[in-house]
Design an enzyme around this catalytic site. Sequence first.
Site, mmCIF file in Angstrom:
data_model
loop_
_atom_site.group_PDB
_atom_site.id
_atom_site.type_symbol
_atom_site.label_atom_id
_atom_site.label_comp_id
_atom_site.label_asym_id
_atom_site.label_seq_id
_atom_site.Cartn_x
_atom_site.Cartn_y
_atom_site.Cartn_z
ATOM 1 N N CYS A 1 -1.098 -24.333 14.190
ATOM 2 C CA CYS A 1 -2.318 -23.618 14.712
ATOM 3 C C CYS A 1 -2.556 -23.739 16.436
ATOM 4 C CB CYS A 1 -3.611 -24.375 13.904
ATOM 5 S SG CYS A 1 -3.645 -24.065 12.158
ATOM 6 N N ILE A 2 -2.743 -24.889 16.591
ATOM 7 C CA ILE A 2 -3.179 -25.024 18.145
ATOM 8 C C ILE A 2 -2.144 -24.454 19.182
ATOM 9 C CG2 ILE A 2 -4.449 -26.515 20.061
ATOM 10 C CD1 ILE A 2 -6.016 -26.300 17.226
#
Length: 445
Positions: free
Chosen positions: A273-274
């Site tokens: 994600c990040i």
Amino acid sequence: MVKEQLIAAITDKRARVGVVGLGYVGLPLLAEFAGRGFQATGFEVDENKATQINSGESYIGDVSASVISDLVAGKRLRATTDFDHLKDCDAIIICVPTPLRKTKEPDVSYILSAAEEIKQRLHQGQLIILESTTYPGTTDEVLLPMFEETGLKLDTDFLLAFSPERVDPGNPEFQTHNIPKVVGGVTPDSTEAAAHLYSQIVKDVHAVSSARVAETAKLLENTFRAVNIGMANEMARLCYALNIDTWEVIRAAATKPFGFMPFYPGPGIGGHCIPLDPHYLSWKARQHGFDSRFIGLAEEVNSRMPEHVVQLVADGLNDESKSMKGSRVLLLGVAYKKDIDDVRESPALSIIDRLRARGALVRYHDPFVKEVHFDDAHTEGGGEPLASLPLTDEEVSNSDCVIIVTDHSGIDYSQVTRLASLIVDTRNALNGELRRDSRARIIRL
Ligand SMILES: NC(=O)c1ccc[n+]([C@@H]2O[C@H](COP(=O)([O-])OP(=O)(O)OC[C@H]3O[C@@H](n4cnc5c(N)ncnc54)[C@H](O)[C@@H]3O)[C@@H](O)[C@H]2O)c1
């Protein structure tokens, strides 16, 4: 009207729920719907995963095998690779991967292939929800035209919404049922039906005015983390240059009861994600001539952290008159965060690759990750896979440097501080007590 039809079926649990993609996001979601009395079918391209689920097994840490086997035995949950069963679902939720291409551009091919399977079987009365993280506009610019090619009409025949997933693997406090859910439909009817569906399994549902708002809200959340972690990482490097304890500085600043939220430095960002999601936002912004500078800067700072960690190792070895070449370096943890087995985009891989490129003899211990592979290694021959070794006294004391890359809870850190000669702690895993007893020299980020 399709909305009323669906809401009634959801309320009395007649609605059959399909989840496409049974990974970290899809499997917990499927289990949640089945656990609340819905008939839940999971769709996978990976036959092995479907077989495991149907045999009552789980390959996702946050979903226990006993939950899956009870739901399978009770005929509430099943998995299949036969997409023809999509016809039998009233609500279909897409949870497939959204990686980046090598060029850092969004790769929505998994969404497209899942949507194609749905399109071929789309019929009156269905609600389709996209959960995969993606750029603003995917739901109404890409999915809607695809589904309308069937001749079916939005609102009259089918509904379409986006609802971002916020699951935090390995977090025992927050799981699917108690994480508030944002829902944005392409039309108000779509929002209402999708919000009603999620309200069956989640306590708080926050409806927004469009799918685009919901898509952008998810990207804001993850960009917020990437940027703030970037600032914490920059502070760590700044404090290292000034010989100030970063962690003490953050602890002190965090006593302010308003206007400050602590973020912590680390060896670099990882996971699905990040490191990826902000690129979905900046890519879309670029299409509209907008340059999102915070995102670019955060990426630059965060992606330099593995090299900084390697520099700390080199500095530590140098102080002991040792060279990196030929030194034994032991990594503790290769997962991208504590207490999970996920190594996707993990900074550990980049650290190992860089250490090997400088001639270090690298080994690792991770109770969650048995083996790691290096597809993009810089070094010739340095792409050899590595296997986790038991954390024996001998392993620790024979290492010239131990790097704590992931602060897994189960590791005996007192054994490490007792036996290691040099420790690079990238997570502040060694608390004050342990540090006092240590015979090792400890370098912290
Ligand atoms: N993992 C997280 O912590 C997290 C958190 C929030 C959001 N997300 C987002 O959720 C989405 C899914 O992430 P994930 O971590 O669950 O991914 P994952 O890789 O764990 O799972 C995806 C699954 O989809 C399957 N799949 C791929 N193509 C398919 C297709 N066409 N039809 C059916 N199945 C298919 C894969 O075999 C895999 O099992 C991504 O967009 C991700 O960004 C992930």
